[in-house]
Design an enzyme around this catalytic site. Structure first.
Site, PDB file in Angstrom:
ATOM      1  N   TYR A 440       0.735  -1.184   0.076  1.00 57.43           N
ATOM      2  CA  TYR A 440       0.160   0.050   0.067  1.00 57.43           C
ATOM      3  C   TYR A 440       0.809   1.125  -0.052  1.00 57.43           C
ATOM      4  O   TYR A 440       1.750   1.306   0.287  1.00 57.43           O
ATOM      5  CB  TYR A 440      -1.038  -0.101   1.187  1.00 57.43           C
ATOM      6  CG  TYR A 440      -0.555   0.035   2.569  1.00 57.43           C
ATOM      7  CD1 TYR A 440      -1.688  -0.515   3.457  1.00 57.43           C
ATOM      8  CD2 TYR A 440       0.741   0.101   3.005  1.00 57.43           C
ATOM      9  CE1 TYR A 440      -1.275  -0.350   4.925  1.00 57.43           C
ATOM     10  CE2 TYR A 440       0.738   0.000   4.293  1.00 57.43           C
ATOM     11  CZ  TYR A 440      -0.186  -0.083   5.475  1.00 57.43           C
ATOM     12  OH  TYR A 440       0.178  -0.287   6.663  1.00 57.43           O
ATOM     13  N   GLU A 441       0.286   2.491  -0.125  1.00 59.74           N
ATOM     14  CA  GLU A 441       0.887   3.520  -0.345  1.00 59.74           C
ATOM     15  C   GLU A 441       1.788   3.614  -1.523  1.00 59.74           C
ATOM     16  O   GLU A 441       2.757   4.147  -1.722  1.00 59.74           O
ATOM     17  CB  GLU A 441       1.463   4.362   0.734  1.00 59.74           C
ATOM     18  CG  GLU A 441       0.750   4.405   1.924  1.00 59.74           C
ATOM     19  CD  GLU A 441      -0.571   5.183   1.727  1.00 59.74           C
ATOM     20  OE1 GLU A 441      -0.712   5.775   0.774  1.00 59.74           O
ATOM     21  OE2 GLU A 441      -1.824   4.617   2.621  1.00 59.74           O
ATOM     22  N   GLY A 442       1.420   3.137  -2.699  1.00 60.95           N
ATOM     23  CA  GLY A 442       2.441   2.860  -4.106  1.00 60.95           C
ATOM     24  C   GLY A 442       2.996   1.481  -3.898  1.00 60.95           C
ATOM     25  O   GLY A 442       4.003   1.558  -3.026  1.00 60.95           O
TER      26      GLY A 442
END
Length: 597
Positions: A440-442
Site C-alpha cells: 500500500y501507499e504505492g
C-alpha cells in the site's frame, strides 16, 4: 505471547550523539526539546506502547473487525480504550501547531513514536497514523475555515481521518477514477462513487471520521489533471462545532485480508455525500501528495517496526531454546543442550536483522530531522536542501525498509522452527502484517520507478548530487585513521557502485526507458544500502567518541561497533551485485514473448 520493548536507549543515542537534536534549537519547537525532556517523553510513549498497545496485538489479530448490519464497524476488544489512552496522552498533537491545540514539538519525535506504536500494534497504530497524514494535508491546503472546523478535534483525537484514493478499476492509475463531484450551488459538492482499501474508513473509536476524497468535478478534464480533493466528514459539522446529521458516506463491506486484521479496511460508498473542495480545483493530486508522502514515510517506519518486534522475539527465543551443541564444544555443559544462539547461522540471521534495524532507525531519524528543517527553517538554502533530501529519500525509505522489513520478519520467524508457523507464538502475525507495507501507499515497484524516473533527474540532479557530495565528503574527512577504516572503505566502495549505476542510467535509459524500468528496483536497494551504510559510518564515529568519554557505556558502544562491522562486511557487498544486475539492461527481460509466460 509475543513481547515488545521500545528501543528508547538506541533512539537517545541517535538524538544525543549521532544527530544532536540540540543543534537545531534555532528551529521552532526545538528549544523545548532538551535531551532530558525528549527522553521523558519517549519513555512515557514507550510505556503506553509496551503496556497498553502490545498486549492487544495478538488478540486484535485473532478477533479482527466486524461490520454490523447497519454499516457500523466494531473494532477488537479494548482497542477503543487503548486509542482513548493515546488521545488523552496528547500523542496525536505531539508535533502539531499549538494554535490548533498541538504541542508544537519537533516532528522527528512523532516519527519515533510512530515506530514504537507500529511495533507494539500495527493495526491499532494505523488509526491515529492516518489521522496525522490528514492533518498534514489540511494544514497545507485547507482553507482557514476548514482548519478551524476540523484540526482541533483531529489533533485532540476526538475525530480521526482517512485518505480515499483508489477505486476497484484503478489501482495506482488514479487518472482512471470515476468518483464524481457535482456542485450543490452553496460552495459544497455532492460526492458519489466507490472507494476501496480505505484503512480506518469506519470504526467505533472516534466521534467523527474526516475523509479526504479524490473525485472529478463534473466537466473536468479526464486523467490526473482533472482530479480534485474534497473533505467529506462522516457527520456534518454545525456552525458551533457540534455534530449534525449523518453524511451520505458508508462502509459497504470490510476487506478480508492477509494481515492487519485489527484495522478496518473498508469499501466506502459515497452517495451524494456533501464535501468541500480542498485546495484548487483539478489540483487534487498536488494536495493529496502531502498526505501520500507523509503516509509513504510512515509506511517505511512500519517496515522497520515489524522487523524490530520480530527480532526482539526471535532473540528471546534463541537465547531460551536448547538444541544441539556449539561447533566448538558445549557452551553450557550443565544443560542437556546449548541455546541455539551459539550457532553461527543463527547469529548470522539475527545480526542481519539487528544491523538493518539500527541503520534503518538512524535513517528514519535523519529523515525526520530533515522534515523539521524543510517545514520550520527560515533559511531558504537550508530548507531547499532538506526538501530535496525528502523528495529523494521518500521512495527509498518506503521501498527498501518495507522490502527488508518483511524479509526480516520471515527470518525471525525461521528462528522458531515449526513454532514460528503456529499462530499463538505471534511470529506469523508479524510476517502477515509486514506484507502489506510493501503494497500500500504505492507498491514498491512504483517507488523504485519514482526514484529512477522522477527523483534522480529532478532539478538537474541537484538532490542526488548533494547526497553524493555529502557522503563522499564524510568518507574523505574520515579516511585517514585506522579507527574508522572498517566502515569507511566499504562505504566508499558502495558509493562508487551507486555513482556508476546512476551514470549507467544517464547513458542507457534516456534512449531506452526499459533499461530504467528493468533496473529500478535494484537501484532503489543499492541506494538504500549506501544510505544505511552512511548511517552506520556516522554511528560508528559517534560510538567511538562516546566510548572515549568513559561514562560506563563501553559495552553498549562495543556492541554497536561490532554490529556496524557486520553490516559493512556482510550486507554492504550487495551493492556490487545490484550494480551488476542494473548493468545487464532490459534486453533479456523484455525479449520473452507474452505468450511464453
Amino acid at each position: 505471547m509475543p513481547v515488545y520493548k521500545a528501543p528508547v536507549e538506541d533512539v537517545m543515542f541517535l538524538l544525543n550523539d549521532v544527530f544532536p537534536i540540540e543543534r537545531h534549537n534555532n528551529l521552532p519547537g526545538f528549544a523545548d526539546a532538551t535531551p532530558d525532556t525528549v527522553e521523558a517523553i519517549l519513555a512515557e510513549g514507550a510505556k503506553l506502547c509496551e503496556e497498553v498497545f502490545a498486549p492487544l496485538n495478538l488478540s486484535g489479530d485473532q478477533e479482527g473487525c466486524t461490520r454490523n448490519p447497519d454499516g457500523s464497524v466494531t473494532t477488537p476488544k479494548d482497542f477503543r480504550q487503548a486509542y482513548e489512552a493515546y488521545a488523552a496522552g496528547g500523542w496525536m498533537g505531539l508535533a502539531a501547531p499549538e494554535e490548533y491545540g498541538g504541542q508544537g514539538l519537533p516532528s522527528v519525535l512523532n516519527t519515533i513514536m510512530q515506530e514504537f506504536v507500529s511495533s507494539a500494534n500495527l493495526a491499532l497504530g494505523m488509526y491515529p497514523g492516518l489521522t496525522q497524514g490528514a492533518i498534514a494535508a489540511l494544514l497545507v491546503h485547507g482553507t482557514e475555515e476548514q482548519k478551524k472546523t476540523y484540526l482541533p478535534k483531529m489533533i485532540e483525537g476526538a475525530w480521526t481521518g482517512t485518505m480515499n484514493l483508489t477505486e476497484p478499476h484503478c489501482g495506482t492509475d488514479l487518472g482512471l477514477l470515476k468518483t464524481k463531484a457535482v456542485p450543490n450551488g452553496d460552495g459544497s459538492y455532492a460526492i458519489s462513487g466507490t472507494k476501496i482499501f480505505i484503512s480506518a474508513g469506519e470504526h467505533d473509536m472516534a466521534e467523527n471520521i474526516v475523509h479526504l476524497v479524490l473525485a472529478r468535478i463534473e466537466g473536468a478534464p479526464q486523467g490526473t489533471k482533472g482530479i480534485s480533493l474534497f473533505v467529506v466528514p462522516k457527520f456534518h459539522v454545525n456552525g458551533d462545532g457540534s455534530l449534525g446529521d449523518r453524511n451520505g458516506v458508508s462502509c459497504g463491506s470490510l476487506e478480508h485480508k492477509m494481515g492487519i486484521h485489527g484495522n478496518a479496511t473498508c469499501v466506502m460508498n459515497y452517495d451524494g455525500a456533501k464535501g468541500w473542495l480542498v485546495g484548487e480545483a483539478n489540483r487534487g493530486l498536488n494536495a493529496m501528495f502531502v498526505m501520500m508522502n507523509e503516509a509513504r514515510l510512515a509506511v517505511g517506519v512500519q517496515g522497520l517496526s515489524q522487523s524490530e518486534v520480530a527480532y526482539q522475539n526471535a532473540v528471546a527465543y534463541a537465547k531460551d531454546r536448547l538444541q544441539g551443541r556449539a561447533l566448538t564444544g558445549p557452551k553450557f555443559p550443565d544443560r542437556p543442550a546449548d541455546p541455539i544462539i551459539v550457532h553461527p547461522d543463527v547469529r548470522r540471521t539475527l545480526l542481519s536483522i539487528k544491523a538493518f534495524n539500527e541503520a534503518a532507525r538512524a535513517l528514519i531519524v535523519w529523515t525526520g530531522l530533515n522534515s523539521d528543517i524543510a517545514h520550520r527553517s527560515s533559511d531558504d538554502a537550508q530548507r531547499q536542501t532538506a526538501e530535496d533530501y525528502m523528495g529523494l529519500m521518500t521512495p527509498v525509505v518506503k521501498g527498501v525498509l518495507t522490502d527488508l522489513g518483511f524479509d526480516n520478519a520471515v527470518k525471525a520467524q525461521q528462528m522458531f522452527g515449526g513454532h514460528g508457523y503456529i499462530e499463538e507464538w505471534g511470529m506469523s502475525q508479524f510476517v502477515r502484517d509486514a506484507r502489506i507495507t510493501q503494497i500500500y501507499e504505492g507498491a514498491n515497484g512504483i517507488q523504485a520507478m519514482d526514484l529512477v524516473g522522477r527523483k534522480l533527474g529532478k532539478d538537474g540532479g541537484r538532490a542526488v548530487m548533494t547526497f553524493f557530495n555529502e557522503v563522499g565528503a564524510f568518507c574523505q574527512e574520515n579516511a585517514g585513521g585506522e579507527s574508522l577504516k572498517a566502515y569507511i572503505v566499504p562505504l566508499q566502495q558502495g558509493l562508487g557502485h551507486l555513482q556508476q549505476a546512476t551514470m549507467w542510467f544517464m547513458q542507457n535509459a534516456m534512449a531506452k526507458p526499459d533499461n530504467a524500468g528493468a533496473g529500478a528496483t535494484d537501484y532503489m536497494h543499492l541506494f538504500g544500502l549506501v544510505a544505511m551504510g552512511y548511517m552506520w559510518a556516522k554511528m560508528a564515529k559517534a560510538a567511538q567518541a562516546r566510548k572515549a568519554q568513559g561514562d560506563g557505556v563501553a559495552d553498549r558502544m562495543d556492541a554497536k561497533l561490532l554490529t556496524g562491522r557486520f553490516f559493512m562486511e556482510r550486507l554492504m557487498p550487495e551493492t556490487g551485485m545490484r550494480l551488476a544486475r542494473i548493468s545487464t539492461g532490459a534486453d533479456t527481460t523484455m525479449a520473452l514473448p507474452m505468450e511464453a509466460f
